[in-house]
Scaffold this motif. Sequence first.
Motif, mmCIF file in Angstrom:
data_model
loop_
_atom_site.group_PDB
_atom_site.id
_atom_site.type_symbol
_atom_site.label_atom_id
_atom_site.label_comp_id
_atom_site.label_asym_id
_atom_site.label_seq_id
_atom_site.Cartn_x
_atom_site.Cartn_y
_atom_site.Cartn_z
ATOM 1 N N VAL A 43 0.627 -1.104 -3.734
ATOM 2 C CA VAL A 43 0.303 -2.042 -2.657
ATOM 3 C C VAL A 43 -0.661 -3.091 -3.182
ATOM 4 C CG1 VAL A 43 -0.754 -2.238 -0.380
ATOM 5 C CG2 VAL A 43 0.611 -0.228 -0.941
ATOM 6 N N GLU A 44 -0.451 -4.343 -2.782
ATOM 7 C CA GLU A 44 -1.439 -5.381 -3.073
ATOM 8 C C GLU A 44 -2.045 -5.837 -1.749
ATOM 9 O OE1 GLU A 44 1.226 -9.476 -3.337
ATOM 10 O OE2 GLU A 44 0.439 -8.576 -5.155
ATOM 11 N N PHE A 45 -3.335 -6.160 -1.792
ATOM 12 C CA PHE A 45 -4.082 -6.502 -0.590
ATOM 13 C C PHE A 45 -4.531 -7.949 -0.617
ATOM 14 C CE2 PHE A 45 -4.677 -1.942 -0.740
ATOM 15 C CZ PHE A 45 -4.445 -1.600 0.580
ATOM 16 N N SER A 46 -4.760 -8.474 0.575
ATOM 17 C CA SER A 46 -5.413 -9.758 0.727
ATOM 18 C C SER A 46 -6.916 -9.531 0.599
ATOM 19 C CB SER A 46 -5.098 -10.337 2.106
ATOM 20 O OG SER A 46 -5.968 -11.383 2.400
ATOM 21 N N PRO A 47 -7.637 -10.437 -0.019
ATOM 22 C CA PRO A 47 -9.091 -10.250 -0.106
ATOM 23 C C PRO A 47 -9.789 -10.423 1.244
ATOM 24 C CG PRO A 47 -8.457 -12.342 -1.059
ATOM 25 C CD PRO A 47 -7.190 -11.620 -0.731
ATOM 26 N N TYR A 48 -9.086 -10.933 2.243
ATOM 27 C CA TYR A 48 -9.683 -11.189 3.545
ATOM 28 C C TYR A 48 -9.621 -9.995 4.484
ATOM 29 C CZ TYR A 48 -9.217 -15.849 1.692
ATOM 30 O OH TYR A 48 -9.286 -16.946 0.878
ATOM 31 N N ASP A 49 -8.570 -9.168 4.377
ATOM 32 C CA ASP A 49 -8.410 -8.035 5.281
ATOM 33 C C ASP A 49 -7.873 -6.848 4.495
ATOM 34 O OD1 ASP A 49 -8.149 -6.352 7.398
ATOM 35 O OD2 ASP A 49 -6.572 -7.479 8.411
ATOM 36 N N LEU A 50 -8.708 -5.864 4.227
ATOM 37 C CA LEU A 50 -8.316 -4.716 3.404
ATOM 38 C C LEU A 50 -7.610 -3.629 4.197
ATOM 39 C CD1 LEU A 50 -11.441 -4.473 1.099
ATOM 40 C CD2 LEU A 50 -9.234 -5.534 0.625
ATOM 41 N N THR A 51 -7.318 -3.850 5.478
ATOM 42 C CA THR A 51 -6.567 -2.869 6.255
ATOM 43 C C THR A 51 -5.087 -3.216 6.314
ATOM 44 O OG1 THR A 51 -6.925 -4.035 8.333
ATOM 45 C CG2 THR A 51 -8.558 -2.374 7.697
ATOM 46 N N LYS A 52 -4.695 -4.357 5.747
ATOM 47 C CA LYS A 52 -3.295 -4.772 5.721
ATOM 48 C C LYS A 52 -2.911 -5.118 4.293
ATOM 49 C CE LYS A 52 -3.057 -6.370 10.368
ATOM 50 N NZ LYS A 52 -4.071 -7.056 11.118
ATOM 51 N N GLY A 53 -1.673 -4.776 3.919
ATOM 52 C CA GLY A 53 -1.238 -5.042 2.558
ATOM 53 C C GLY A 53 0.261 -5.267 2.479
ATOM 54 N N ARG A 54 0.737 -5.438 1.251
ATOM 55 C CA ARG A 54 2.156 -5.674 0.990
ATOM 56 C C ARG A 54 2.612 -4.682 -0.069
ATOM 57 N NH1 ARG A 54 3.130 -11.503 -0.205
ATOM 58 N NH2 ARG A 54 1.632 -11.059 -1.824
ATOM 59 N N ILE A 55 3.700 -3.967 0.211
ATOM 60 C CA ILE A 55 4.267 -3.017 -0.745
ATOM 61 C C ILE A 55 5.075 -3.818 -1.751
ATOM 62 C CG2 ILE A 55 5.811 -1.065 -1.043
ATOM 63 C CD1 ILE A 55 5.113 -0.277 1.866
ATOM 64 N N ILE A 56 4.725 -3.705 -3.039
ATOM 65 C CA ILE A 56 5.407 -4.506 -4.050
ATOM 66 C C ILE A 56 6.248 -3.671 -4.993
ATOM 67 C CG2 ILE A 56 3.744 -6.375 -3.977
ATOM 68 C CD1 ILE A 56 2.514 -5.197 -6.527
ATOM 69 N N TYR A 57 6.086 -2.328 -4.986
ATOM 70 C CA TYR A 57 6.824 -1.491 -5.915
ATOM 71 C C TYR A 57 6.946 -0.076 -5.373
ATOM 72 C CZ TYR A 57 8.241 0.517 -10.405
ATOM 73 O OH TYR A 57 8.919 1.155 -11.408
ATOM 74 N N ARG A 58 8.108 0.539 -5.527
ATOM 75 C CA ARG A 58 8.293 1.937 -5.154
ATOM 76 C C ARG A 58 8.454 2.757 -6.427
ATOM 77 N NH1 ARG A 58 13.413 5.233 -3.193
ATOM 78 N NH2 ARG A 58 13.941 4.532 -5.257
ATOM 79 N N GLU A 59 7.558 3.718 -6.621
ATOM 80 C CA GLU A 59 7.650 4.587 -7.782
ATOM 81 C C GLU A 59 8.635 5.711 -7.506
ATOM 82 O OE1 GLU A 59 3.684 5.868 -8.549
ATOM 83 O OE2 GLU A 59 3.098 3.945 -9.371
ATOM 84 N N SER A 60 9.347 6.155 -8.525
ATOM 85 C CA SER A 60 10.319 7.226 -8.330
ATOM 86 C C SER A 60 9.727 8.586 -8.537
ATOM 87 C CB SER A 60 11.482 7.053 -9.286
ATOM 88 O OG SER A 60 11.017 6.972 -10.611
#
Length: 60
Positions: A43-60
């Motif tokens: 997950v990568e986060f915005s520096p403004y709100d650490l309670t919301k993020g974006r999933i960028i990779y799924r590990e197997s």
Amino acid sequence: MIEAYPSSMFKVRFEDGQEALCHISGRMRKHYIRILNGDRVIVEFSPYDLTKGRIIYRES
């Protein structure tokens, strides 16, 4: 990832016990990469709100 919500939103729990609400990145949607409960993700986060993020990779 511990719980799935409508419109590609997921609740993710981290190793330290914290949780965040995350959505899937556009590249994962483009390539139809599915995420299930129990999958390990990066997950990568915005520096403004650490309670919301974006999933960028799924590990197997």
